[in-house]
Scaffold this motif. Structure first.
Motif, mmCIF file in Angstrom:
data_model
loop_
_atom_site.group_PDB
_atom_site.id
_atom_site.type_symbol
_atom_site.label_atom_id
_atom_site.label_comp_id
_atom_site.label_asym_id
_atom_site.label_seq_id
_atom_site.Cartn_x
_atom_site.Cartn_y
_atom_site.Cartn_z
ATOM 1 N N GLU A 195 0.373 10.981 9.284
ATOM 2 C CA GLU A 195 1.227 9.922 9.865
ATOM 3 C C GLU A 195 0.423 9.046 10.831
ATOM 4 O O GLU A 195 0.582 7.830 10.865
ATOM 5 C CB GLU A 195 2.427 10.534 10.603
ATOM 6 C CG GLU A 195 3.525 11.030 9.674
ATOM 7 C CD GLU A 195 4.098 9.925 8.787
ATOM 8 O OE1 GLU A 195 4.479 8.870 9.313
ATOM 9 O OE2 GLU A 195 4.141 10.118 7.548
ATOM 10 N N HIS A 243 -2.759 1.797 9.755
ATOM 11 C CA HIS A 243 -3.045 0.802 8.696
ATOM 12 C C HIS A 243 -2.805 -0.598 9.251
ATOM 13 O O HIS A 243 -1.776 -0.829 9.903
ATOM 14 C CB HIS A 243 -2.137 1.078 7.495
ATOM 15 C CG HIS A 243 -2.604 0.426 6.237
ATOM 16 N ND1 HIS A 243 -2.534 -0.929 6.042
ATOM 17 C CD2 HIS A 243 -3.169 0.938 5.117
ATOM 18 C CE1 HIS A 243 -3.027 -1.222 4.844
ATOM 19 N NE2 HIS A 243 -3.427 -0.106 4.262
ATOM 20 N N LYS A 278 -1.620 6.738 8.713
ATOM 21 C CA LYS A 278 -0.729 5.767 8.057
ATOM 22 C C LYS A 278 -0.337 4.665 9.059
ATOM 23 O O LYS A 278 -0.395 3.476 8.758
ATOM 24 C CB LYS A 278 0.531 6.517 7.620
ATOM 25 C CG LYS A 278 1.096 6.087 6.330
ATOM 26 C CD LYS A 278 2.123 7.119 5.905
ATOM 27 C CE LYS A 278 3.123 6.496 5.001
ATOM 28 N NZ LYS A 278 4.104 7.490 4.538
ATOM 29 N N ASN A 279 0.029 5.086 10.260
ATOM 30 C CA ASN A 279 0.442 4.112 11.282
ATOM 31 C C ASN A 279 -0.715 3.257 11.771
ATOM 32 O O ASN A 279 -0.495 2.239 12.428
ATOM 33 C CB ASN A 279 1.103 4.822 12.467
ATOM 34 C CG ASN A 279 2.430 5.426 12.070
ATOM 35 O OD1 ASN A 279 3.092 4.917 11.159
ATOM 36 N ND2 ASN A 279 2.817 6.530 12.704
ATOM 37 N N ALA A 282 1.373 0.367 4.328
ATOM 38 C CA ALA A 282 0.746 1.492 5.035
ATOM 39 C C ALA A 282 0.676 2.771 4.207
ATOM 40 O O ALA A 282 1.694 3.338 3.816
ATOM 41 C CB ALA A 282 1.516 1.740 6.324
ATOM 42 N N PRO A 298 1.458 -3.051 8.034
ATOM 43 C CA PRO A 298 2.548 -2.061 8.032
ATOM 44 C C PRO A 298 3.332 -2.030 6.716
ATOM 45 O O PRO A 298 3.893 -0.999 6.349
ATOM 46 C CB PRO A 298 3.444 -2.499 9.195
ATOM 47 C CG PRO A 298 2.766 -3.635 9.867
ATOM 48 C CD PRO A 298 1.584 -4.068 9.072
ATOM 49 N N ASN A 351 -8.234 2.226 14.791
ATOM 50 C CA ASN A 351 -6.911 2.494 15.381
ATOM 51 C C ASN A 351 -6.594 3.980 15.455
ATOM 52 O O ASN A 351 -5.927 4.431 16.383
ATOM 53 C CB ASN A 351 -5.806 1.819 14.541
ATOM 54 C CG ASN A 351 -5.952 0.312 14.513
ATOM 55 O OD1 ASN A 351 -6.543 -0.268 15.426
ATOM 56 N ND2 ASN A 351 -5.441 -0.327 13.473
#
Ligand SMILES: C[S@@+](CC[C@H](N)C(=O)[O-])C[C@H]1O[C@@H](n2cnc3c(N)ncnc32)[C@H](O)[C@@H]1O
Length: 317
Positions: free
Chosen positions: A210, A216, A213-214, A222, A219, A285
């Protein structure tokens, strides 16, 4: 302590930015078959169709993530792979300090090809680590004849991942290399227990997927990196890689940055390189958040003693 991230081709960055004998260890999960991370195949993976990336059959109604199929590599793909790992072996042999270790994730189907190139580059093969993990590879029934041959599968279901362990030759005895270069050995799990070649770590936890994914940049699109490795595993390897808890760990194929996050969590120095724009942004990120995840590795007694003498990246340049 800190980390430097480079957006570019690993071979070019290493050649232009890093001196001979400047890096203590390499921990990396390279493109196993090389072709799967060529631009055309990455685009097909992102669109969810074609190329070497295949969606495994749905199980229990669960949607599966794409996996590269290494059984379809052609002779010219394999030649490309040999050239890639030849260049990689030579680049690593140059930048690693004498006695520096390298951990390389691979696959049962191609590890002999990778290993041959690393041997020829002058690195020493030390072991193959077994990471226990249930994968979705193998175990399929004969295509188009599932019912006729319902008790047959084409190959075993794969329940472990190989990691090649290599070392640049020592400079004298092990103790001399430790004195001069702070490399040559592997850090023990504790005084009683050495680092072992059987890694019990399983799947990547959902919370880590997660985070990536967040991270990415888009959004609406993602998805986590398809090869995200778990923090527990990466910290175990990074802990073993620096025998004196000093130095710089390089991941030339960092993807979304799981190695760099592990090094950062252990308060060592790291260098990460990634070619793909989206994965590079994801790494930038995701690293701070992945580094916050707790695993048993950083609670070991030897971290309590580490104190304030941890070096900065510039101490090794
Ligand atoms: C198997 S993935 C690494 C995934 C990583 N373990 C993670 O947890 O996200 C390999 C990565 O190498 C990158 N790559 C391929 N060729 C490269 C090159 N020449 N230089 C730098 N990165 C490269 C790919 O874009 C891919 O993200």
């Amino acid at each position: 302590m800190g980390y430097d991230l480079h957006h570019g081709n690993a071979f070019q960055v290493l050649e232009e930015e890093y001196d001979e004998n400047s890096i203590h260890a390499v921990v990396t999960d390279p493109p196993y078959g090389v072709v799967e991370f060529e631009t055309a195949n990455v685009e097909k993976m992102r669109e969810g169709k074609g190329g070497v990336w295949r969606i495994p059959p749905e199980l229990d109604g669960n949607k599966r993530k794409p996996l590269p199929r290494f059984t379809v590599l052609s002779d010219s793909d394999k030649e490309k792979l040999r050239n890639f790992f030849k260049t990689f072996g030579e680049a690593v042999e140059r930048v690693l300090r004498p006695g520096g270790h390298m951990f390389v994730a691979t696959t049962q189907l191609l590890m002999h090809e990778v290993s041959k190139q690393l041997d020829e580059a002058g690195l020493e093969r030390r072991d193959v680590l077994v990471r226990k993990t249930k994968t979705l590879r193998g175990g399929d029934r004969p295509k188009g004849a599932h019912e006729r041959y319902d008790m047959v599968s084409s190959m075993p279901r794969v329940y472990w991942e190989p990691w090649l362990l290599y070392r640049k030759p020592l400079d004298g005895r092990l103790q001399d290399t430790l004195d001069t270069w702070q490399t040559g050995g592997l850090r023990r799990e504790s005084e009683e227990r050495p680092f072992t070649d059987l890694l019990e770590d399983g799947k990547t936890p959902k919370a880590e997927t997660e985070i990536v994914k967040n991270a990415h940049p888009d959004p609406d699109d993602a998805e986590a990196h398809p090869n995200l490795k778990p923090q527990y595993l990466m910290r175990e390897l990074c802990h073993a890689a620096l025998p004196l808890q000093k130095g710089v760990i390089l991941d030339p194929f960092m993807g979304s940055g799981s190695t760099i996050a592990a090094v950062h969590a252990l308060e060592y120095n790291a260098i990460g390189i990634e070619l793909d724009d989206t994965f590079f942004n994801m790494a930038e990120n995701a690293i701070p958040n992945l580094a916050e995840v707790d695993t048993p590795v950083e609670t070991r007694g030897d971290f309590a003693q580490q104190g304030d003498d941890s070096a900065s990246l510039t101490d090794f340049s």
